[in-house]
Every structure is written in C-alpha cells, then in structure tokens.
Design a protein around this motif. Structure first.
Motif, PDB file in Angstrom:
ATOM      1  N   VAL A  27     -33.173  10.075   9.600  1.00 51.72           N
ATOM      2  CA  VAL A  27     -33.661   8.885   9.008  1.00 51.72           C
ATOM      3  C   VAL A  27     -32.496   8.202   8.211  1.00 51.72           C
ATOM      4  N   LEU A  28     -31.562   9.159   7.297  1.00 55.20           N
ATOM      5  CA  LEU A  28     -30.671   8.785   6.573  1.00 55.20           C
ATOM      6  C   LEU A  28     -29.628   8.207   7.403  1.00 55.20           C
ATOM      7  N   HIS A  29     -29.290   8.972   8.333  1.00 56.74           N
ATOM      8  CA  HIS A  29     -28.110   8.826   9.376  1.00 56.74           C
ATOM      9  C   HIS A  29     -28.474   7.415  10.147  1.00 56.74           C
ATOM     10  N   ASP A  30     -29.857   7.055  10.606  1.00 55.32           N
ATOM     11  CA  ASP A  30     -29.971   6.082  11.133  1.00 55.32           C
ATOM     12  C   ASP A  30     -29.803   4.650  10.387  1.00 55.32           C
ATOM     13  N   ALA A  31     -30.224   4.775   9.095  1.00 47.39           N
ATOM     14  CA  ALA A  31     -30.108   3.724   8.151  1.00 47.39           C
ATOM     15  C   ALA A  31     -28.852   3.473   7.802  1.00 47.39           C
ATOM     16  N   ALA A  32     -27.633   4.300   7.800  1.00 50.73           N
ATOM     17  CA  ALA A  32     -26.443   4.363   7.682  1.00 50.73           C
ATOM     18  C   ALA A  32     -25.426   3.589   8.816  1.00 50.73           C
ATOM     19  N   ALA A  33     -25.953   4.241   9.996  1.00 50.13           N
ATOM     20  CA  ALA A  33     -25.535   3.500  11.066  1.00 50.13           C
ATOM     21  C   ALA A  33     -25.764   2.289  11.423  1.00 50.13           C
ATOM     22  N   TYR A  34     -26.909   1.783  11.115  1.00 50.22           N
ATOM     23  CA  TYR A  34     -27.497   0.495  11.307  1.00 50.22           C
ATOM     24  C   TYR A  34     -26.757  -0.441  10.273  1.00 50.22           C
ATOM     25  N   ARG A  35     -26.294  -0.001   9.096  1.00 47.90           N
ATOM     26  CA  ARG A  35     -25.554  -0.950   8.149  1.00 47.90           C
ATOM     27  C   ARG A  35     -24.277  -1.012   8.934  1.00 47.90           C
ATOM     28  N   ILE A  36     -23.529   0.074   9.202  1.00 51.22           N
ATOM     29  CA  ILE A  36     -22.155   0.279   9.673  1.00 51.22           C
ATOM     30  C   ILE A  36     -22.100  -0.683  11.050  1.00 51.22           C
ATOM     31  N   ARG A  37     -23.026  -0.638  11.750  1.00 51.19           N
ATOM     32  CA  ARG A  37     -22.951  -1.458  12.990  1.00 51.19           C
ATOM     33  C   ARG A  37     -23.056  -2.837  12.793  1.00 51.19           C
ATOM     34  N   VAL A  39     -22.073  -4.455  10.205  1.00 54.98           N
ATOM     35  CA  VAL A  39     -20.575  -4.790   9.584  1.00 54.98           C
ATOM     36  C   VAL A  39     -19.741  -5.012  10.999  1.00 54.98           C
ATOM     37  N   THR A  40     -19.786  -3.791  11.495  1.00 57.42           N
ATOM     38  CA  THR A  40     -18.787  -4.003  12.975  1.00 57.42           C
ATOM     39  C   THR A  40     -18.960  -4.911  13.641  1.00 57.42           C
ATOM     40  N   GLN A  41     -20.210  -5.469  13.960  1.00 56.47           N
ATOM     41  CA  GLN A  41     -20.585  -6.602  15.144  1.00 56.47           C
ATOM     42  C   GLN A  41     -20.309  -8.041  14.298  1.00 56.47           C
ATOM     43  N   LEU A  42     -20.267  -8.185  13.052  1.00 53.62           N
ATOM     44  CA  LEU A  42     -20.088  -9.303  12.397  1.00 53.62           C
ATOM     45  C   LEU A  42     -18.584  -9.660  12.399  1.00 53.62           C
ATOM     46  N   LEU A  43     -17.655  -8.364  11.927  1.00 53.10           N
ATOM     47  CA  LEU A  43     -16.310  -8.684  11.928  1.00 53.10           C
ATOM     48  C   LEU A  43     -15.837  -8.590  13.445  1.00 53.10           C
ATOM     49  N   GLU A  44     -16.605  -8.122  14.328  1.00 54.27           N
ATOM     50  CA  GLU A  44     -15.815  -8.426  15.660  1.00 54.27           C
ATOM     51  C   GLU A  44     -16.070  -9.859  16.137  1.00 54.27           C
ATOM     52  N   ASN A  45     -17.267 -10.281  15.836  1.00 53.79           N
ATOM     53  CA  ASN A  45     -17.391 -11.861  16.318  1.00 53.79           C
ATOM     54  C   ASN A  45     -16.665 -12.719  15.542  1.00 53.79           C
ATOM     55  N   PHE A  46     -16.104 -12.310  14.310  1.00 51.01           N
ATOM     56  CA  PHE A  46     -15.097 -13.334  13.639  1.00 51.01           C
ATOM     57  C   PHE A  46     -13.790 -13.143  14.233  1.00 51.01           C
ATOM     58  N   ALA A  47     -13.657 -11.896  14.431  1.00 57.00           N
ATOM     59  CA  ALA A  47     -12.152 -11.623  15.089  1.00 57.00           C
ATOM     60  C   ALA A  47     -12.157 -12.308  16.471  1.00 57.00           C
ATOM     61  N   LEU A  69     -22.780  -3.852   2.585  1.00 52.89           N
ATOM     62  CA  LEU A  69     -23.344  -3.134   3.805  1.00 52.89           C
ATOM     63  C   LEU A  69     -22.699  -1.725   4.013  1.00 52.89           C
ATOM     64  N   LEU A  70     -21.128  -1.954   3.781  1.00 54.91           N
ATOM     65  CA  LEU A  70     -20.320  -0.648   3.866  1.00 54.91           C
ATOM     66  C   LEU A  70     -20.570   0.299   2.822  1.00 54.91           C
ATOM     67  N   ARG A  71     -20.745  -0.252   1.557  1.00 53.07           N
ATOM     68  CA  ARG A  71     -21.124   0.852   0.583  1.00 53.07           C
ATOM     69  C   ARG A  71     -22.425   1.251   0.827  1.00 53.07           C
ATOM     70  N   ASP A  72     -23.671   0.866   1.219  1.00 51.58           N
ATOM     71  CA  ASP A  72     -24.823   1.393   1.496  1.00 51.58           C
ATOM     72  C   ASP A  72     -24.828   2.372   2.541  1.00 51.58           C
ATOM     73  N   GLY A  73     -24.125   1.804   3.461  1.00 43.70           N
ATOM     74  CA  GLY A  73     -23.970   3.035   4.538  1.00 43.70           C
ATOM     75  C   GLY A  73     -23.118   4.195   4.105  1.00 43.70           C
ATOM     76  N   CYS A  74     -22.257   4.124   3.073  1.00 44.84           N
ATOM     77  CA  CYS A  74     -21.722   5.223   2.598  1.00 44.84           C
ATOM     78  C   CYS A  74     -22.411   6.104   1.879  1.00 44.84           C
ATOM     79  N   ASP A  75     -23.112   5.266   0.958  1.00 41.77           N
ATOM     80  CA  ASP A  75     -24.031   6.143   0.085  1.00 41.77           C
ATOM     81  C   ASP A  75     -24.909   6.831   1.067  1.00 41.77           C
ATOM     82  N   LEU A  76     -25.553   6.467   1.920  1.00 42.91           N
ATOM     83  CA  LEU A  76     -26.462   7.077   2.779  1.00 42.91           C
ATOM     84  C   LEU A  76     -25.728   8.370   3.712  1.00 42.91           C
ATOM     85  N   MET A  77     -24.779   8.284   4.151  1.00 44.31           N
ATOM     86  CA  MET A  77     -24.160   9.249   4.721  1.00 44.31           C
ATOM     87  C   MET A  77     -23.661  10.145   3.814  1.00 44.31           C
TER      88      MET A  77
END
Length: 90
Positions: A27-37, A39-47, A69-77
């Motif tokens: 559950v912790l991993h899933d919550a972290a992965a969701y936030r990191i994904r 951010v990744t999708q948002l940045l890819e769309n802008f790129a 979002l990345l800080r939350d993901g890092c905390d969870l990881m």
C-alpha cells in the motif's frame, strides 16, 4: 518508528497529513508510485506539447506541484524501505 509520520513537504506546528508507517508495504509502495507516475505524466505532457505555457509564474507553479508530489512519494518510499529493512533484520 512512530505509527504516524508527518509528510516532510508540509512544515507546520500541527501536522495534518500523515503516513501510517504500519500500513502494508504494498500500500505504501502503491501510494508512492501513484504520485511519482502523476509527476512523470505531467512533465512528459509539458515536454511534448508545443503550445504549453512557458511563463515564469506557470513554471514556478508547475515546479511546486511536482516537488510536492515527489516529496510525498519519497517519504512513502522511505517508510516502505525502512519497513523492508526491518523485516530483513528480523
């Protein structure tokens, strides 16, 4: 490790956003992965977007959203990693 850990991205005297450090690791991993994904999708769309706004204010806001979002993901990881280390040591 305390049962509830405040996220590091919200500096406040009374934390309101907490991570349950005893939640299942998946559950912790899933919550972290969701936030990191997200951010990744948002940045890819802008790129790939030719007509993305590039004003200073927009970029500052985008940076803030991504850092939260990345800080939350890092905390969870971090919590998940500590839990796994504890299981390996036991």
């Amino acid at each position: 490790m305390n049962r509830y850990m405040p996220i590091t991205g919200h500096d406040c005297n009374i934390p309101s956003l907490l991570i349950d450090t005893q939640a299942p690791i998946d559950v912790l991993h899933d919550a972290a992965a969701y936030r990191i994904r997200a951010v990744t999708q948002l940045l890819e769309n802008f790129a790939i977007s030719d007509d993305a706004p590039k004003g200073t204010v927009v970029l500052q806001e985008l940076s803030l959203v991504c850092s939260i979002l990345l800080r939350d993901g890092c905390d969870l990881m971090d919590v998940a990693g500590r839990r796994m280390q504890g299981q390996l040591a036991a």
